[in-house]
Write a protein that holds these residues in place. Structure first.
Motif, PDB file in Angstrom:
ATOM      1  N   ASN A   1       0.858  -1.193   0.000  1.00 48.68           N
ATOM      2  CA  ASN A   1       0.000   0.000   0.000  1.00 48.68           C
ATOM      3  C   ASN A   1       0.894   1.243   0.000  1.00 48.68           C
ATOM      4  OD1 ASN A   1      -2.332   1.574   0.143  1.00 48.68           O
ATOM      5  ND2 ASN A   1      -2.372   1.509   2.382  1.00 48.68           N
ATOM      6  N   ILE A   2       1.659   1.389  -1.066  1.00 50.90           N
ATOM      7  CA  ILE A   2       2.700   2.415  -1.127  1.00 50.90           C
ATOM      8  C   ILE A   2       2.152   3.675  -1.791  1.00 50.90           C
ATOM      9  CG2 ILE A   2       5.003   2.952  -1.980  1.00 50.90           C
ATOM     10  CD1 ILE A   2       5.612  -0.019  -1.981  1.00 50.90           C
ATOM     11  N   PRO A   3       2.186   4.823  -1.109  1.00 48.37           N
ATOM     12  CA  PRO A   3       1.709   6.079  -1.718  1.00 48.37           C
ATOM     13  C   PRO A   3       2.541   6.468  -2.939  1.00 48.37           C
ATOM     14  CG  PRO A   3       1.928   6.281   0.681  1.00 48.37           C
ATOM     15  CD  PRO A   3       2.588   4.997   0.302  1.00 48.37           C
ATOM     16  N   ASP A   4       1.939   7.217  -3.834  1.00 48.01           N
ATOM     17  CA  ASP A   4       2.635   7.668  -5.045  1.00 48.01           C
ATOM     18  C   ASP A   4       3.798   8.599  -4.724  1.00 48.01           C
ATOM     19  OD1 ASP A   4       0.881   6.219  -6.593  1.00 48.01           O
ATOM     20  OD2 ASP A   4      -0.479   7.915  -6.929  1.00 48.01           O
ATOM     21  N   SER A   5       3.774   9.203  -3.549  1.00 50.85           N
ATOM     22  CA  SER A   5       4.833  10.150  -3.192  1.00 50.85           C
ATOM     23  C   SER A   5       6.122   9.452  -2.760  1.00 50.85           C
ATOM     24  CB  SER A   5       4.354  11.086  -2.078  1.00 50.85           C
ATOM     25  OG  SER A   5       3.885  10.350  -0.960  1.00 50.85           O
ATOM     26  N   TYR A   6       6.092   8.127  -2.585  1.00 50.27           N
ATOM     27  CA  TYR A   6       7.313   7.381  -2.276  1.00 50.27           C
ATOM     28  C   TYR A   6       8.059   7.105  -3.584  1.00 50.27           C
ATOM     29  CZ  TYR A   6       5.313   6.284   2.366  1.00 50.27           C
ATOM     30  OH  TYR A   6       4.777   6.359   3.618  1.00 50.27           O
ATOM     31  N   THR A   7       9.355   7.044  -3.508  1.00 49.06           N
ATOM     32  CA  THR A   7      10.177   6.759  -4.687  1.00 49.06           C
ATOM     33  C   THR A   7      10.708   5.338  -4.594  1.00 49.06           C
ATOM     34  OG1 THR A   7      10.834   9.086  -4.861  1.00 49.06           O
ATOM     35  CG2 THR A   7      12.181   7.470  -6.037  1.00 49.06           C
ATOM     36  N   ILE A   8      10.371   4.506  -5.572  1.00 47.60           N
ATOM     37  CA  ILE A   8      10.754   3.088  -5.571  1.00 47.60           C
ATOM     38  C   ILE A   8      11.851   2.846  -6.598  1.00 47.60           C
ATOM     39  CG2 ILE A   8       9.951   0.725  -5.867  1.00 47.60           C
ATOM     40  CD1 ILE A   8       7.152   1.702  -5.178  1.00 47.60           C
ATOM     41  N   SER A   9      12.906   2.202  -6.153  1.00 49.37           N
ATOM     42  CA  SER A   9      14.002   1.827  -7.039  1.00 49.37           C
ATOM     43  C   SER A   9      14.170   0.309  -6.992  1.00 49.37           C
ATOM     44  CB  SER A   9      15.304   2.518  -6.608  1.00 49.37           C
ATOM     45  OG  SER A   9      16.388   2.081  -7.391  1.00 49.37           O
ATOM     46  N   LYS A  10      13.967  -0.346  -8.134  1.00 49.69           N
ATOM     47  CA  LYS A  10      14.082  -1.805  -8.205  1.00 49.69           C
ATOM     48  C   LYS A  10      15.393  -2.174  -8.899  1.00 49.69           C
ATOM     49  CE  LYS A  10       9.125  -2.785  -8.215  1.00 49.69           C
ATOM     50  NZ  LYS A  10       8.003  -3.457  -8.915  1.00 49.69           N
ATOM     51  N   LYS A  11      16.322  -2.659  -8.119  1.00 51.33           N
ATOM     52  CA  LYS A  11      17.611  -3.081  -8.650  1.00 51.33           C
ATOM     53  C   LYS A  11      18.121  -4.229  -7.792  1.00 51.33           C
ATOM     54  CE  LYS A  11      22.132  -1.364 -10.098  1.00 51.33           C
ATOM     55  NZ  LYS A  11      23.053  -0.199 -10.127  1.00 51.33           N
ATOM     56  N   GLU A  12      17.991  -5.436  -8.306  1.00 54.45           N
ATOM     57  CA  GLU A  12      18.344  -6.608  -7.512  1.00 54.45           C
ATOM     58  C   GLU A  12      19.853  -6.751  -7.359  1.00 54.45           C
ATOM     59  OE1 GLU A  12      16.541 -10.255  -8.532  1.00 54.45           O
ATOM     60  OE2 GLU A  12      14.477  -9.508  -8.341  1.00 54.45           O
ATOM     61  N   LYS A  13      20.241  -7.165  -6.141  1.00 54.58           N
ATOM     62  CA  LYS A  13      21.649  -7.404  -5.849  1.00 54.58           C
ATOM     63  C   LYS A  13      21.750  -8.508  -4.812  1.00 54.58           C
ATOM     64  CE  LYS A  13      25.891  -5.136  -4.270  1.00 54.58           C
ATOM     65  NZ  LYS A  13      26.487  -3.870  -3.752  1.00 54.58           N
TER      66      LYS A  13
ATOM     67  N   THR B   1      18.961 -11.254  -1.050  1.00 56.23           N
ATOM     68  CA  THR B   1      18.793 -10.562  -2.330  1.00 56.23           C
ATOM     69  C   THR B   1      18.063  -9.250  -2.086  1.00 56.23           C
ATOM     70  OG1 THR B   1      18.646 -12.663  -3.516  1.00 56.23           O
ATOM     71  CG2 THR B   1      17.902 -10.694  -4.674  1.00 56.23           C
ATOM     72  N   LEU B   2      18.717  -8.142  -2.401  1.00 56.51           N
ATOM     73  CA  LEU B   2      18.066  -6.839  -2.296  1.00 56.51           C
ATOM     74  C   LEU B   2      17.059  -6.725  -3.445  1.00 56.51           C
ATOM     75  CD1 LEU B   2      17.838  -3.980  -1.050  1.00 56.51           C
ATOM     76  CD2 LEU B   2      19.656  -3.269  -2.622  1.00 56.51           C
ATOM     77  N   LYS B   3      15.779  -6.582  -3.114  1.00 58.69           N
ATOM     78  CA  LYS B   3      14.730  -6.555  -4.131  1.00 58.69           C
ATOM     79  C   LYS B   3      14.378  -5.140  -4.572  1.00 58.69           C
ATOM     80  CE  LYS B   3      13.018  -9.851  -5.257  1.00 58.69           C
ATOM     81  NZ  LYS B   3      13.404 -10.824  -6.304  1.00 58.69           N
ATOM     82  N   ARG B   4      14.321  -4.216  -3.616  1.00 62.80           N
ATOM     83  CA  ARG B   4      13.988  -2.837  -3.962  1.00 62.80           C
ATOM     84  C   ARG B   4      14.337  -1.907  -2.812  1.00 62.80           C
ATOM     85  NH1 ARG B   4       7.318  -3.017  -3.773  1.00 62.80           N
ATOM     86  NH2 ARG B   4       7.124  -3.899  -1.684  1.00 62.80           N
ATOM     87  N   THR B   5      14.413  -0.636  -3.154  1.00 56.92           N
ATOM     88  CA  THR B   5      14.666   0.414  -2.166  1.00 56.92           C
ATOM     89  C   THR B   5      13.541   1.434  -2.275  1.00 56.92           C
ATOM     90  OG1 THR B   5      17.061   0.111  -2.341  1.00 56.92           O
ATOM     91  CG2 THR B   5      16.280   2.166  -1.371  1.00 56.92           C
ATOM     92  N   VAL B   6      12.955   1.792  -1.151  1.00 54.60           N
ATOM     93  CA  VAL B   6      11.860   2.756  -1.119  1.00 54.60           C
ATOM     94  C   VAL B   6      12.305   3.975  -0.325  1.00 54.60           C
ATOM     95  CG1 VAL B   6       9.454   3.163  -0.485  1.00 54.60           C
ATOM     96  CG2 VAL B   6      10.171   0.887  -1.245  1.00 54.60           C
ATOM     97  N   ASP B   7      12.306   5.136  -0.965  1.00 60.80           N
ATOM     98  CA  ASP B   7      12.705   6.383  -0.312  1.00 60.80           C
ATOM     99  C   ASP B   7      11.482   7.231  -0.001  1.00 60.80           C
ATOM    100  OD1 ASP B   7      15.631   6.368  -0.203  1.00 60.80           O
ATOM    101  OD2 ASP B   7      15.527   6.281  -2.382  1.00 60.80           O
ATOM    102  N   ILE B   8      11.483   7.792   1.191  1.00 58.60           N
ATOM    103  CA  ILE B   8      10.404   8.687   1.625  1.00 58.60           C
ATOM    104  C   ILE B   8      11.022  10.064   1.807  1.00 58.60           C
ATOM    105  CG2 ILE B   8       8.548   9.057   3.290  1.00 58.60           C
ATOM    106  CD1 ILE B   8       8.757   6.100   4.011  1.00 58.60           C
ATOM    107  N   GLU B   9      11.049  10.837   0.703  1.00 61.71           N
ATOM    108  CA  GLU B   9      11.667  12.155   0.738  1.00 61.71           C
ATOM    109  C   GLU B   9      10.934  13.072   1.718  1.00 61.71           C
ATOM    110  OE1 GLU B   9      11.035  10.626  -2.114  1.00 61.71           O
ATOM    111  OE2 GLU B   9      12.880  10.589  -3.318  1.00 61.71           O
ATOM    112  N   GLY B  10      11.691  13.873   2.413  1.00 64.71           N
ATOM    113  CA  GLY B  10      11.106  14.793   3.385  1.00 64.71           C
ATOM    114  C   GLY B  10      11.136  14.240   4.789  1.00 64.71           C
ATOM    115  N   GLU B  11      10.885  12.929   4.926  1.00 65.01           N
ATOM    116  CA  GLU B  11      10.928  12.281   6.235  1.00 65.01           C
ATOM    117  C   GLU B  11      12.290  11.659   6.505  1.00 65.01           C
ATOM    118  OE1 GLU B  11       9.042  12.313   8.785  1.00 65.01           O
ATOM    119  OE2 GLU B  11       7.469  13.493   7.857  1.00 65.01           O
ATOM    120  N   GLY B  12      13.148  11.595   5.499  1.00 67.61           N
ATOM    121  CA  GLY B  12      14.494  11.068   5.695  1.00 67.61           C
ATOM    122  C   GLY B  12      14.546   9.582   5.947  1.00 67.61           C
ATOM    123  N   LEU B  13      13.549   8.835   5.459  1.00 61.83           N
ATOM    124  CA  LEU B  13      13.502   7.390   5.681  1.00 61.83           C
ATOM    125  C   LEU B  13      13.758   6.650   4.370  1.00 61.83           C
ATOM    126  CD1 LEU B  13      10.388   7.055   8.014  1.00 61.83           C
ATOM    127  CD2 LEU B  13      12.801   7.105   8.680  1.00 61.83           C
TER     128      LEU B  13
END
Length: 315
Positions: free
Chosen positions: A174-186, A197-209
């Motif tokens: 249930n990820i809001p559109d304001s989150y930034t999702i980066s999918k790069k497996e490692k 296996t790193l599946k994705r990274t989710v950034d929450i700009e403004g909250e620093g998370l």
């Protein structure tokens, strides 16, 4: 006589075909110009997002400025529109051609398409030249908007609840559109018993998370492995960690588990960390409870190898 008429028709065919072709092109061009919807006066934006074509107002007499957060690599437009464009780093300066006939000056009023390559994004603009002073158009990736939306979503929440809210939203998709999702497996071979296996990274700009989602599975002949949160607090996996949440603590043959590692982004470094134990997810279908001391039996000590083992395992 018939041969003369046939010869004349043969000579006229290319001319007629060219005329018809030019007429079709002109009709198509007119249709395109009519399809461009001119914004209502006062509704012209000065801040433009890259998602869709945007109508803007530019001065038909003065030099206009288009500003990009990064370097402007290129600006493309129709050459016949008579526009002069000069790019200097983060700015592009646009000037419409002014013609003089006798004592009178004639200014362009034809809508003109502009494609601006700003950083890694392409902005599609339709410029409406008008007799107004010089205009400045700012291009933005939308990050400012995302920051405002995220701050609104987390307004009034204590730090611990912000972290749990972020983990819950990523876990339940249930990820809001304001989150930034980066999918790069490692893949990480840091542990002898499990594969990460790193599946994705989710950034929450403004909250620093920032949430890093890993998938964990057993390696080799290991029939069962017990995990705990602290084993994932390794520099190879996370920077500035503030929380770790496990979907399950025990892996058996054929199992896989999701691990959510929350870290603090540079914009919020210096903020406080969670007090007590790290949040966990023992029961995925229910709300995400915080792990409290004494409520669970401490998992067995994890059996890890030094990070240098990663290179050996890849061979």
């Amino acid at each position: 006589m018939r041969k003369t008429i046939a010869l004349l028709i043969a000579l006229l065919v290319p001319t007629l075909a060219h005329a018809l072709e030019q007429g079709a092109i002109q009709k198509q061009k007119t249709a395109i110009d009519q399809a461009i919807e001119k914004p209502v006066e006062g509704e012209f934006p000065t801040v433009v997002l890259p998602e869709s074509s945007t109508g803007i107002r530019l001065s038909s007499s003065d030099i206009n400025r288009i500003s990009c957060p990064g370097d402007i690599r290129e600006v493309l437009t129709s050459t016949e529109k008579g526009i002069t464009i000069k790019i200097t780093g983060k700015d592009a300066f646009v000037k419409f051609k002014v013609t003089k006939k006798g004592d009178k000056f004639f200014y362009s009023s034809t809508p003109t398409e502009l494609y601006v390559v700003c950083g890694e994004k392409v902005f599609s603009l339709v410029a409406f030249p008008q007799r107004v002073p010089s205009q400045t158009i700012r291009l933005t990736s939308g990050q400012e908007k995302k920051i405002k939306e995220n701050l609104s979503l987390y307004a009034g929440l204590p730090f611990e609840k912000k972290v749990l809210k972020a983990i819950r939203e990523v876990y339940t998709e249930n990820i809001p559109d304001s989150y930034t999702i980066s999918k790069k497996e490692k893949r990480f071979f840091t542990f002898r018993e499990i594969l990460l296996t790193l599946k994705r990274t989710v950034d929450i700009e403004g909250e620093g998370l920032r949430i890093k989602e890993y998938e964990v599975s057993l390696r080799g002949e290991t029939p069962e492995f017990k995990m705990n949160e602290k084993m994932f607090l390794r520099t190879a996996l996370v920077d500035n960690p503030i929380a770790v949440s496990l979907e399950r603590h025990v892996l058996r043959t054929g199992d896989s588990s999701r691990v959510f590692v929350v870290e603090q982004r540079a914009e919020k470094q210096g903020g406080r960390r969670l007090t007590g134990d790290l949040p966990v997810m023992d029961q995925p279908r229910q709300s995400l409870p915080a792990n409290k001391s004494g409520n669970q039996k401490e998992p067995t000590e994890n059996r890890t190898e030094p990070d240098v083992q990663e290179a050996d395992d890849e061979k």
